[in-house]
Design a protein around this motif. Structure first.
Motif, PDB file in Angstrom:
ATOM      1  N   CYS A   1      -6.425  -4.332 -11.909  1.00  0.00           N
ATOM      2  CA  CYS A   1      -6.139  -3.825 -10.571  1.00  0.00           C
ATOM      3  C   CYS A   1      -5.709  -4.991  -9.688  1.00  0.00           C
TER       4      CYS A   1
ATOM      5  N   CYS B   1      -7.523  -2.818  -6.154  1.00  0.00           N
ATOM      6  CA  CYS B   1      -8.957  -2.784  -6.462  1.00  0.00           C
ATOM      7  C   CYS B   1      -9.750  -2.209  -5.285  1.00  0.00           C
ATOM      8  N   THR B   2     -10.881  -1.626  -5.597  1.00  0.00           N
ATOM      9  CA  THR B   2     -11.765  -1.126  -4.549  1.00  0.00           C
ATOM     10  C   THR B   2     -12.451  -2.291  -3.846  1.00  0.00           C
ATOM     11  N   LYS B   3     -13.049  -2.022  -2.709  1.00  0.00           N
ATOM     12  CA  LYS B   3     -13.733  -3.062  -1.943  1.00  0.00           C
ATOM     13  C   LYS B   3     -14.952  -3.609  -2.675  1.00  0.00           C
ATOM     14  N   ALA B   4     -15.432  -2.848  -3.658  1.00  0.00           N
ATOM     15  CA  ALA B   4     -16.604  -3.312  -4.425  1.00  0.00           C
ATOM     16  C   ALA B   4     -16.261  -4.518  -5.292  1.00  0.00           C
TER      17      ALA B   4
ATOM     18  N   LYS C   1       0.831  -1.210   0.000  1.00  0.00           N
ATOM     19  CA  LYS C   1       0.000   0.000   0.000  1.00  0.00           C
ATOM     20  C   LYS C   1       0.861   1.254   0.000  1.00  0.00           C
TER      21      LYS C   1
END
Length: 641
Positions: free
Chosen positions: A421, A404-407, A392
């Motif tokens: 991603c 990637c996003t949490k979605a 990170k």
């Protein structure tokens, strides 16, 4: 006084009637219990269940080339169905319990006809003619494309003429019958690479491959000198572009279970050869959609001259490997462009081209926060970080590809498009913590509570439920061994569990000479495939309203527990049964578990599919509503051309 005597006699008579009624009722209940106990007697011999099903009368047409071949370990059909016994089997009688079955017996059987011989190797969702309609970009035309409603087949896929029961493991690793897979293409095309050789009526697999001319065994020994392969930390592997799966075949002797995959392409029947050998494999390709496995599934990923363009699309295919690779897992690459300085002339490529390709792969690996473990000889090995704490920080500077996003759901993989991603790992509190939880080494891993359950990521499944499920499967397998004695003797090498749940069946038979393809339906209430991989087993997602990504006649035993109750209102039960028939080898066995109503419906269809079957009690006795349908596919072949 008279009234008192009258009432006294009336009460006495009433009492006597009540006692008489209770005695009669008690006698009836006792008789019923004794009768049920007697009819539930376990078969005393290995042939008993098959005699009940009428299979002892089936005359097999299996042809064996010589007595020497018999000594090599192939199974005769008689040994697969029954064994000698001096005792008479006890008939199970369900007539008094299952009135629905009585009604079914009087119905006319609808027989399903064999398909044309041209469909002998039909794979519904990997049909090459259908695939030509699709875009060639990112290999989309070789991905799954299932038949439309008008293209569905309501017929039985015919085995080739002279089909023989495959060799028994471990001999099947090295030999297969030519009549079962009549393709010589690979033996000619890959002759100098020792993939496969034709010896009379048999194929022989020397254990070679394009990337390991000294053989897969020596190749794996070379890898084990670079990373640990024998301490139990590496249990599950994925082999991309597997050929005839010799890499996976020789990993098995090291207690490493590989999911080998390759497309149905010009290398005709390579996955079919792998499964005929008794080695786990599936038809698949790195294309535009995710591989059908959960995140953090494999301890090791491997590519030996697998022809996957890792350097293209900004390393998109490597991000997919990263998704399915466990924290701390390894990626092994051999073949072009590795060691290009030595091999570039033989590869007939320029040094500049090969250097550019390797540089692109190196950059893609760094962008995933992988560490290069070593590059020695023809191997390059990278390792995925055990968590994303440092990654990170790195991504604040090098943002491509982003996390990637949490979605984006990491475990969602059925027809899910690839995304450029990095799949996020579960949060870790310290740099030394394994994201998602550390795993036990094999074999302890098989029965240790999986981290996904410990951390509560699967709703309503606790450590206690997990342990109870293991006990349930111990009882089930003990019962299966009584009604199918061949289960523990190697008769069933390739096994499929169509509704695997927590992988309890695979765990209960882990010491048998078998392997299990654990399938978690995409329509199942709980998505548990990640748990199965954390136990050290392999499997895949599947929608059973569609065809499975395998060739015909590739499994010896299929288990379907509660599957049809999931799908009865979604698609035609007959089509699911026809798909099971396509997958199942002649003389293969199926175990159904479901309600009596569903089992009688299934039996009415399988009676017209050249199967013989019998409904049996639950292992806990006749009072359990769930019953068992044990079915055997008869031996038959298509006509000679």
């Amino acid at each position: 006084m008279t009234k008192e005597n009258s009432s006294h006699h009336h009460a006495e008579a009433k009492r006597k009637r009540l006692i008489w009624i209770l005695c009669v009722s008690g006698f009836c209940i006792l008789s019923y219990v004794l009768g049920s106990w007697q009819t539930n007697t376990v078969p005393s011999s290995s042939s008993a269940v098959y005699k009940r099903m009428g299979c002892d009368e089936t005359k097999t047409q299996t042809k064996l080339s010589s007595s020497a071949d018999n000594d090599d370990g192939n199974l005769s059909s008689s040994s697969s169905l029954s064994s000698s016994s001096s005792s008479e089997p006890v008939e199970l009688d369900f007539e008094s319990h299952h009135k629905l079955e009585l009604k079914q017996k009087n119905q006319t059987i609808k027989y399903l006809e064999p398909c044309d011989m041209s469909l002998s190797e039909y794979t519904p969702c990997e049909d090459r003619e259908r695939g030509r309609r699709f875009d060639r970009n990112m290999m989309k035309y070789r991905e799954r494309h299932c038949p439309s409603k008008d293209e569905l087949l309501y017929c039985l896929i015919p085995p080739p003429p002279n089909y023989k029961i495959p060799f028994k493991w471990p001999q099947s690793r090295d030999y297969a019958w030519y009549d079962n897979i009549p393709h010589k293409e690979l033996s000619i095309e890959k002759a100098i690479q020792n993939w496969i050789q034709v010896e009379g009526e048999r194929f022989r697999f020397p254990g070679g491959g394009t990337g390991f001319p000294r053989g897969a065994d020596a190749y794996i020994d070379d890898i084990s000198r670079l990373i640990p392969l024998t301490d139990g930390a590496v249990r599950t592997a994925i082999d991309t572009g597997c050929g005839v799966a010799s890499f996976g075949a020789y990993l098995l002797k090291r207690d490493i279970l590989a999911m080998s995959f390759a497309p149905r392409d010009t290398h005709e029947a390579q996955v079919q050869f792998a499964l005929e050998r008794g080695v786990p494999a599936i038809i698949g390709i790195m294309g535009s959609i995710r591989l059908p496995y959960p995140a953090r599934a494999f301890d090791l990923a491997h590519c030996s001259r697998c022809l996957i363009p890792w350097f293209q699309n900004d390393g998109l295919y490597l991000t997919e490997v990263d998704r399915v690779l466990r924290p701390g897992g390894y990626w092994i690459l051999s073949g072009p462009p590795i060691n290009w300085k030595q091999h570039w002339k033989g590869w007939e490529r320029s040094q500049e081209d090969l250097k550019q390709e390797q540089d692109s792969i190196e950059n893609a690996a760094r962008s995933l926060c992988w560490k290069k473990v070593t590059e020695k000889g023809d191997f390059s090995i990278w390792q995925k970080p055990i968590n994303h704490i440092e990654c990170k920080k790195l991504k604040r500077v090098h943002k491509s590809p982003p996390i990637c996003t949490k979605a984006v759901q990491p475990d969602s993989a059925w027809y899910k498009e690839l995304e450029s991603c990095v799949t996020p790992l579960p949060e870790a509190k310290s740099p030394d913590e394994f994201a998602g939880g550390a795993l036990e080494n094999w074999p302890d891993r098989a029965f240790a509570v999986p981290p996904r359950i410990i951390q509560g990521t699967i709703p309503e499944i606790s450590a206690e439920i997990f342990r109870e499920d293991n006990e349930v499967w111990k009882d089930r397998v003990a019962y299966y061994k009584q009604i199918m004695p061949e289960l523990s003797r190697g008769r069933f090498r390739n096994i499929m569990d169509m509704n695997a749940y927590l992988g309890g069946f695979a765990a209960a038979i882990v010491k048998y000479p078998s392997w299990v393809m654990n399938v978690v339906p995409v329509d199942a209430e709980k998505q548990t495939l990640g748990v199965i991989y954390e136990r050290g087993f392999i499997g895949t997602y599947q929608d059973w309203c569609e065809g499975f990504s395998t060739y015909p006649r590739t499994y010896d035993l299929i288990h379907a527990g509660g599957l049809f109750s999931i799908y009865e209102n979604r698609c035609d039960v007959t089509l699911i049964l026809l798909e099971m028939d396509r997958i199942l080898r002649p003389e293969g066995t199926v175990v159904f578990r479901d309600t009596v109503e569903m089992l009688t419906k299934i039996q009415s269809i399988t009676n017209g599919m050249k199967w013989t079957s019998r409904i049996m009690d639950h292992e806990k006795g006749p009072f359990i509503p769930e019953k068992i349908l044990l079915a055997v596919k008869s031996y038959w072949t298509g006509p000679s051309s």
